[in-house]
Design a protein around this motif. Structure first.
Motif, PDB file in Angstrom:
ATOM      1  N   GLU A  34     -18.767   3.006  60.896  1.00  0.00           N
ATOM      2  CA  GLU A  34     -18.006   2.678  62.106  1.00  0.00           C
ATOM      3  C   GLU A  34     -18.014   3.844  63.094  1.00  0.00           C
ATOM      4  OE1 GLU A  34     -14.040   1.509  60.972  1.00  0.00           O
ATOM      5  OE2 GLU A  34     -14.778  -0.191  59.795  1.00  0.00           O
ATOM      6  N   ILE A  35     -17.847   5.048  62.583  1.00  0.00           N
ATOM      7  CA  ILE A  35     -17.848   6.238  63.435  1.00  0.00           C
ATOM      8  C   ILE A  35     -19.215   6.413  64.086  1.00  0.00           C
ATOM      9  CG2 ILE A  35     -17.725   8.768  63.423  1.00  0.00           C
ATOM     10  CD1 ILE A  35     -15.564   8.419  61.169  1.00  0.00           C
ATOM     11  N   ILE A  36     -20.272   6.257  63.299  1.00  0.00           N
ATOM     12  CA  ILE A  36     -21.628   6.389  63.835  1.00  0.00           C
ATOM     13  C   ILE A  36     -21.873   5.336  64.906  1.00  0.00           C
ATOM     14  CG2 ILE A  36     -24.089   6.134  63.267  1.00  0.00           C
ATOM     15  CD1 ILE A  36     -23.377   7.448  60.530  1.00  0.00           C
ATOM     16  N   GLN A  37     -21.449   4.114  64.672  1.00  0.00           N
ATOM     17  CA  GLN A  37     -21.641   3.047  65.651  1.00  0.00           C
ATOM     18  C   GLN A  37     -20.914   3.359  66.959  1.00  0.00           C
ATOM     19  OE1 GLN A  37     -23.740   0.487  65.497  1.00  0.00           O
ATOM     20  NE2 GLN A  37     -23.188  -0.026  67.575  1.00  0.00           N
ATOM     21  N   LYS A  38     -19.694   3.874  66.869  1.00  0.00           N
ATOM     22  CA  LYS A  38     -18.941   4.232  68.081  1.00  0.00           C
ATOM     23  C   LYS A  38     -19.650   5.348  68.856  1.00  0.00           C
ATOM     24  CE  LYS A  38     -14.421   2.706  66.581  1.00  0.00           C
ATOM     25  NZ  LYS A  38     -13.066   3.045  66.194  1.00  0.00           N
ATOM     26  N   LYS A  39     -20.174   6.330  68.142  1.00  0.00           N
ATOM     27  CA  LYS A  39     -20.897   7.425  68.797  1.00  0.00           C
ATOM     28  C   LYS A  39     -22.173   6.896  69.436  1.00  0.00           C
ATOM     29  CE  LYS A  39     -18.040  10.719  67.958  1.00  0.00           C
ATOM     30  NZ  LYS A  39     -17.306  11.389  69.021  1.00  0.00           N
ATOM     31  N   ALA A  40     -22.872   5.997  68.751  1.00  0.00           N
ATOM     32  CA  ALA A  40     -24.089   5.399  69.315  1.00  0.00           C
ATOM     33  C   ALA A  40     -23.755   4.638  70.590  1.00  0.00           C
ATOM     34  CB  ALA A  40     -24.753   4.473  68.293  1.00  0.00           C
ATOM     35  N   SER A  53     -21.369   5.264  72.632  1.00  0.00           N
ATOM     36  CA  SER A  53     -21.099   6.259  73.678  1.00  0.00           C
ATOM     37  C   SER A  53     -22.396   6.775  74.289  1.00  0.00           C
ATOM     38  CB  SER A  53     -20.317   7.442  73.105  1.00  0.00           C
ATOM     39  OG  SER A  53     -19.054   7.045  72.677  1.00  0.00           O
ATOM     40  N   VAL A  54     -23.369   7.052  73.444  1.00  0.00           N
ATOM     41  CA  VAL A  54     -24.660   7.550  73.934  1.00  0.00           C
ATOM     42  C   VAL A  54     -25.367   6.463  74.737  1.00  0.00           C
ATOM     43  CG1 VAL A  54     -26.931   8.454  73.288  1.00  0.00           C
ATOM     44  CG2 VAL A  54     -24.890   9.221  72.041  1.00  0.00           C
ATOM     45  N   ILE A  55     -25.367   5.236  74.233  1.00  0.00           N
ATOM     46  CA  ILE A  55     -26.013   4.119  74.936  1.00  0.00           C
ATOM     47  C   ILE A  55     -25.403   3.940  76.322  1.00  0.00           C
ATOM     48  CG2 ILE A  55     -26.292   1.598  74.942  1.00  0.00           C
ATOM     49  CD1 ILE A  55     -26.434   1.879  71.798  1.00  0.00           C
ATOM     50  N   SER A  56     -24.089   3.961  76.387  1.00  0.00           N
ATOM     51  CA  SER A  56     -23.393   3.808  77.667  1.00  0.00           C
ATOM     52  C   SER A  56     -23.784   4.914  78.639  1.00  0.00           C
ATOM     53  CB  SER A  56     -21.885   3.811  77.426  1.00  0.00           C
ATOM     54  OG  SER A  56     -21.193   3.764  78.647  1.00  0.00           O
ATOM     55  N   LYS A  57     -23.850   6.131  78.134  1.00  0.00           N
ATOM     56  CA  LYS A  57     -24.180   7.260  79.007  1.00  0.00           C
ATOM     57  C   LYS A  57     -25.636   7.189  79.471  1.00  0.00           C
ATOM     58  CE  LYS A  57     -23.258  12.065  79.743  1.00  0.00           C
ATOM     59  NZ  LYS A  57     -22.477  13.201  79.407  1.00  0.00           N
ATOM     60  N   VAL A  58     -26.546   6.766  78.602  1.00  0.00           N
ATOM     61  CA  VAL A  58     -27.956   6.609  78.996  1.00  0.00           C
ATOM     62  C   VAL A  58     -28.076   5.591  80.116  1.00  0.00           C
ATOM     63  CG1 VAL A  58     -30.208   5.712  78.254  1.00  0.00           C
ATOM     64  CG2 VAL A  58     -28.981   7.341  76.803  1.00  0.00           C
ATOM     65  N   LYS A  59     -27.333   4.494  79.993  1.00  0.00           N
ATOM     66  CA  LYS A  59     -27.417   3.416  80.986  1.00  0.00           C
ATOM     67  C   LYS A  59     -26.742   3.770  82.315  1.00  0.00           C
ATOM     68  CE  LYS A  59     -27.875  -0.406  77.757  1.00  0.00           C
ATOM     69  NZ  LYS A  59     -27.321  -1.690  77.303  1.00  0.00           N
ATOM     70  N   VAL A 114     -32.354  14.950  70.797  1.00  0.00           N
ATOM     71  CA  VAL A 114     -31.420  15.624  69.887  1.00  0.00           C
ATOM     72  C   VAL A 114     -30.354  16.372  70.682  1.00  0.00           C
ATOM     73  CG1 VAL A 114     -31.171  17.421  68.129  1.00  0.00           C
ATOM     74  CG2 VAL A 114     -33.066  15.793  67.980  1.00  0.00           C
ATOM     75  N   LYS A 115     -30.776  17.133  71.683  1.00  0.00           N
ATOM     76  CA  LYS A 115     -29.818  17.885  72.495  1.00  0.00           C
ATOM     77  C   LYS A 115     -28.892  16.955  73.267  1.00  0.00           C
ATOM     78  CE  LYS A 115     -32.500  22.086  72.973  1.00  0.00           C
ATOM     79  NZ  LYS A 115     -33.143  23.029  73.881  1.00  0.00           N
ATOM     80  N   ALA A 116     -29.435  15.834  73.750  1.00  0.00           N
ATOM     81  CA  ALA A 116     -28.613  14.881  74.490  1.00  0.00           C
ATOM     82  C   ALA A 116     -27.531  14.280  73.596  1.00  0.00           C
ATOM     83  CB  ALA A 116     -29.489  13.780  75.089  1.00  0.00           C
ATOM     84  N   VAL A 117     -27.914  13.887  72.401  1.00  0.00           N
ATOM     85  CA  VAL A 117     -26.937  13.302  71.468  1.00  0.00           C
ATOM     86  C   VAL A 117     -25.898  14.342  71.073  1.00  0.00           C
ATOM     87  CG1 VAL A 117     -26.649  12.365  69.142  1.00  0.00           C
ATOM     88  CG2 VAL A 117     -28.451  11.474  70.626  1.00  0.00           C
ATOM     89  N   ASN A 124     -31.375   0.047  71.260  1.00  0.00           N
ATOM     90  CA  ASN A 124     -30.407  -0.657  72.096  1.00  0.00           C
ATOM     91  C   ASN A 124     -30.518  -0.370  73.586  1.00  0.00           C
ATOM     92  OD1 ASN A 124     -28.349  -2.176  70.309  1.00  0.00           O
ATOM     93  ND2 ASN A 124     -28.784  -0.281  69.226  1.00  0.00           N
ATOM     94  N   VAL A 125     -31.467   0.464  73.967  1.00  0.00           N
ATOM     95  CA  VAL A 125     -31.656   0.802  75.372  1.00  0.00           C
ATOM     96  C   VAL A 125     -33.068   0.406  75.766  1.00  0.00           C
ATOM     97  CG1 VAL A 125     -31.746   2.665  77.065  1.00  0.00           C
ATOM     98  CG2 VAL A 125     -30.046   2.731  75.251  1.00  0.00           C
ATOM     99  N   SER A 126     -33.173  -0.437  76.769  1.00  0.00           N
ATOM    100  CA  SER A 126     -34.501  -0.815  77.236  1.00  0.00           C
ATOM    101  C   SER A 126     -34.988   0.171  78.275  1.00  0.00           C
ATOM    102  CB  SER A 126     -34.478  -2.225  77.832  1.00  0.00           C
ATOM    103  OG  SER A 126     -33.808  -2.219  79.075  1.00  0.00           O
ATOM    104  N   VAL A 127     -36.287   0.243  78.426  1.00  0.00           N
ATOM    105  CA  VAL A 127     -36.864   1.099  79.457  1.00  0.00           C
ATOM    106  C   VAL A 127     -36.335   0.681  80.818  1.00  0.00           C
ATOM    107  CG1 VAL A 127     -38.998   1.770  80.606  1.00  0.00           C
ATOM    108  CG2 VAL A 127     -38.911   1.648  78.129  1.00  0.00           C
ATOM    109  N   GLY A 128     -36.136  -0.598  81.033  1.00  0.00           N
ATOM    110  CA  GLY A 128     -35.618  -1.083  82.310  1.00  0.00           C
ATOM    111  C   GLY A 128     -34.260  -0.507  82.632  1.00  0.00           C
ATOM    112  N   ASP A 129     -33.418  -0.370  81.624  1.00  0.00           N
ATOM    113  CA  ASP A 129     -32.095   0.234  81.839  1.00  0.00           C
ATOM    114  C   ASP A 129     -32.227   1.644  82.382  1.00  0.00           C
ATOM    115  OD1 ASP A 129     -30.736  -1.980  80.800  1.00  0.00           O
ATOM    116  OD2 ASP A 129     -30.775  -1.177  78.757  1.00  0.00           O
TER     117      ASP A 129
END
Length: 92
Positions: A10-16, A18-24, A38-41, A64-69
């Motif tokens: 659950e913790i890993i999923q929440k962190k993922a 967060s990263v997905i949201s920030k990438v988008k 690695v540095k970004a995460v 979970n992140v497309s190139v289009g995003d």
């Protein structure tokens, strides 16, 4: 033991998420994730971890992140091409 593993997942999923949201939403972070995942995460996690420990989370984000995003947030075709190759060519 199953309860602990479930909590860790659950913790890993929440962190993922967060990263997905920030990438988008953040073009500069998307570029950093594409070139130095690695540095970004670690930036989002707030800790410096061994690369091997971060790679699983990076793979979850990439799935979970497309190139289009990412491309929609960037201005140059060269950067977009680089990101496409790094993320794996996933297209919308």
């Amino acid at each position: 033991m199953d309860v602990i593993k479930k909590k860790i997942d659950e913790i890993i999923q929440k962190k993922a998420e967060s990263v997905i949201s920030k990438v988008k939403s953040d073009p500069q972070f998307a570029t950093k994730f594409a070139t130095e995942p690695v540095k970004a995460v670690e930036e989002v996690l707030g800790v410096d971890l061994p690369d091997e420990q971060v790679k699983g989370l990076i793979e979850v984000v990439k799935k979970n992140v497309s190139v289009g995003d990412v491309v929609n947030k960037l201005a140059s075709g060269d950067v977009a091409g680089t990101i496409s190759g790094i993320i794996g060519g996933k297209k919308d």
